[in-house]
Design a protein around this motif. Structure first.
Motif, short mmCIF file in Angstrom:
data_model
loop_
_atom_site.label_atom_id
_atom_site.label_comp_id
_atom_site.label_asym_id
_atom_site.label_seq_id
_atom_site.Cartn_x
_atom_site.Cartn_y
_atom_site.Cartn_z
N PHE A 149 86.65 2.56 53.67
CA PHE A 149 85.63 3.41 53.06
C PHE A 149 86.24 4.69 52.52
N THR A 150 85.58 5.27 51.54
CA THR A 150 86.08 6.44 50.83
C THR A 150 85.24 7.66 51.17
N LEU A 151 85.92 8.77 51.39
CA LEU A 151 85.26 10.04 51.68
C LEU A 151 85.82 11.12 50.76
N THR A 152 85.03 12.14 50.50
CA THR A 152 85.52 13.34 49.83
C THR A 152 85.32 14.50 50.79
N THR A 153 86.37 14.82 51.48
CA THR A 153 86.32 15.84 52.53
C THR A 153 87.76 16.15 52.93
N GLU A 154 87.95 16.88 54.00
CA GLU A 154 89.30 17.15 54.47
C GLU A 154 89.97 15.85 54.92
N ARG A 192 92.96 5.46 72.98
CA ARG A 192 94.08 5.73 73.89
C ARG A 192 93.61 5.44 75.30
N GLN A 193 94.40 4.71 76.03
CA GLN A 193 94.11 4.47 77.44
C GLN A 193 94.85 5.52 78.25
N TRP A 194 94.14 6.23 79.12
CA TRP A 194 94.76 7.27 79.94
C TRP A 194 94.33 7.06 81.39
N GLY A 195 95.20 6.49 82.20
CA GLY A 195 94.77 6.10 83.53
C GLY A 195 93.69 5.04 83.41
N ARG A 196 92.55 5.27 84.04
CA ARG A 196 91.43 4.34 83.92
C ARG A 196 90.45 4.75 82.82
N GLY A 197 90.77 5.84 82.13
CA GLY A 197 89.85 6.36 81.12
C GLY A 197 90.20 5.92 79.72
N ARG A 198 89.18 5.90 78.87
CA ARG A 198 89.33 5.57 77.46
C ARG A 198 89.07 6.80 76.60
N ILE A 199 89.91 7.00 75.60
CA ILE A 199 89.80 8.11 74.67
C ILE A 199 89.60 7.54 73.27
N VAL A 200 88.69 8.14 72.49
CA VAL A 200 88.48 7.75 71.10
C VAL A 200 88.49 9.01 70.24
N VAL A 201 89.30 9.01 69.19
CA VAL A 201 89.37 10.14 68.27
C VAL A 201 89.05 9.64 66.86
N THR A 202 88.12 10.31 66.21
CA THR A 202 87.75 10.04 64.83
C THR A 202 88.03 11.29 64.02
N THR A 203 88.98 11.24 63.08
CA THR A 203 89.36 12.48 62.40
C THR A 203 88.38 12.95 61.32
N PRO A 204 87.65 12.08 60.61
CA PRO A 204 86.64 12.62 59.70
C PRO A 204 85.52 13.30 60.50
N GLY A 205 84.90 14.31 59.90
CA GLY A 205 83.79 14.97 60.58
C GLY A 205 83.74 16.46 60.33
N HIS A 206 84.27 16.91 59.19
CA HIS A 206 84.33 18.35 58.92
C HIS A 206 82.95 18.99 58.86
N LEU A 208 78.34 18.23 58.42
CA LEU A 208 77.25 17.33 58.79
C LEU A 208 77.12 16.16 57.82
N ASP A 209 77.41 16.40 56.55
CA ASP A 209 77.33 15.31 55.58
C ASP A 209 78.30 14.19 55.92
N VAL A 210 79.52 14.55 56.31
CA VAL A 210 80.51 13.52 56.66
C VAL A 210 80.08 12.79 57.92
N LEU A 211 79.57 13.52 58.90
CA LEU A 211 79.14 12.88 60.14
C LEU A 211 77.99 11.90 59.91
N GLN A 212 77.23 12.11 58.84
CA GLN A 212 76.12 11.21 58.56
C GLN A 212 76.48 10.10 57.56
N ASP A 213 77.74 10.09 57.12
CA ASP A 213 78.20 8.94 56.35
C ASP A 213 78.04 7.69 57.21
N PRO A 214 77.49 6.60 56.68
CA PRO A 214 77.20 5.44 57.52
C PRO A 214 78.42 4.90 58.28
N SER A 215 79.58 4.85 57.65
CA SER A 215 80.76 4.32 58.34
C SER A 215 81.24 5.28 59.42
#
Length: 234
Positions: A149-154, A192-206, A208-215
């Motif tokens: 998917f394509t975004l116009t943001t940072e 990322r698996q850290w011990g028994r925990g799970r980490i998720v990082v999503t870099t888009p999100g500068h 509110l418009d980007v956060l509401q992009d469907p993807s």
């Protein structure tokens, strides 16, 4: 009922309150009892952290006390999920190497437009770019069924290590005004698996418009559920 902790603050440019508010109904609709904190001090509360199944963090830059970070790392290692987007997780607590190790990737920069086209506001750093789903991403519950998917943001340039499982990437091209000499591919979504925990990082999100992009919204919402201790224990 699962327990979710939303920790928000830091640089106001990323609208930490409004941004996290977008996802509160999703959490409650999916059976989470949500607690909100405007301070990382809560990470130092062992009783709260022990009963927390999921942490959603939106704290850009800022700083964190040693005891708070120890509480966060211990909780994740014990099974608490940890997730967030953009600078709220990938550009938090720059002075803490232990935090950077926990997350596995750190914002370095977001290349801008051609100098002659800049107007001296945040849009100078808004580039149209593609987020490309990796082979792993096509089979992962967070990104399965999504197409590039394509975004116009940072467009985040991320420094990272090999313990991250990359679900999507983005590539920075070479431009005449850039000092680098070949395209640079950065992880855009990773787990990322850290011990028994799970980490998720999503870099888009500068914003509110980007956060509401469907993807983007789909990735974040699926990541919330996948990271939770209740999901990893099932």
């Amino acid at each position: 009922m699962a327990n979710a902790l939303v920790v928000r603050g830091g640089w106001e440019g990323h609208r930490p309150v409004e941004a996290t508010d977008l996802f509160l109904p999703f959490l409650t609709d999916n059976g989470f009892d949500v607690r909100i904190s405007d301070s990382t001090a809560i990470y130092g509360d062992a009783a709260v952290m022990t009963e927390t199944d999921l942490i959603l963090q939106c704290v850009t830059m800022s700083s964190i006390e040693r005891e708070e970070l120890a509480g966060l790392r211990d909780a994740v290692a014990a099974g608490t999920g940890f997730t967030g987007w953009h600078g709220g997780i990938a550009d938090s607590f720059r002075a803490s190497s232990d935090y950077l190790q926990l997350v596995g990737g750190q914002f370095a920069t977001h290349p801008g437009k051609e100098p002659g086209c800049r107007v001296q506001d945040e849009t100078d750093n808004f580039l149209t770019h593609t987020v490309e789903i990796t082979a792993l991403g096509h089979d992962h519950p967070i990104t399965a069924g999504l197409t590039d998917f394509t975004l116009t943001t940072e467009q985040y340039w991320v420094l990272h290590d090999d313990l991250v499982d990359v679900l999507a990437t983005t590539t920075h091209p070479v431009q005449p005004w850039h000092p680098w000499h070949r395209p640079i591919t950065s992880p855009a979504i990773w787990t990322r698996q850290w011990g028994r925990g799970r980490i998720v990082v999503t870099t888009p999100g500068h914003n509110l418009d980007v956060l509401q992009d469907p993807s983007v919204r789909t990735v974040i919402e699926r990541g919330l559920l996948w990271a939770s201790r209740t999901a990893s224990a099932s």
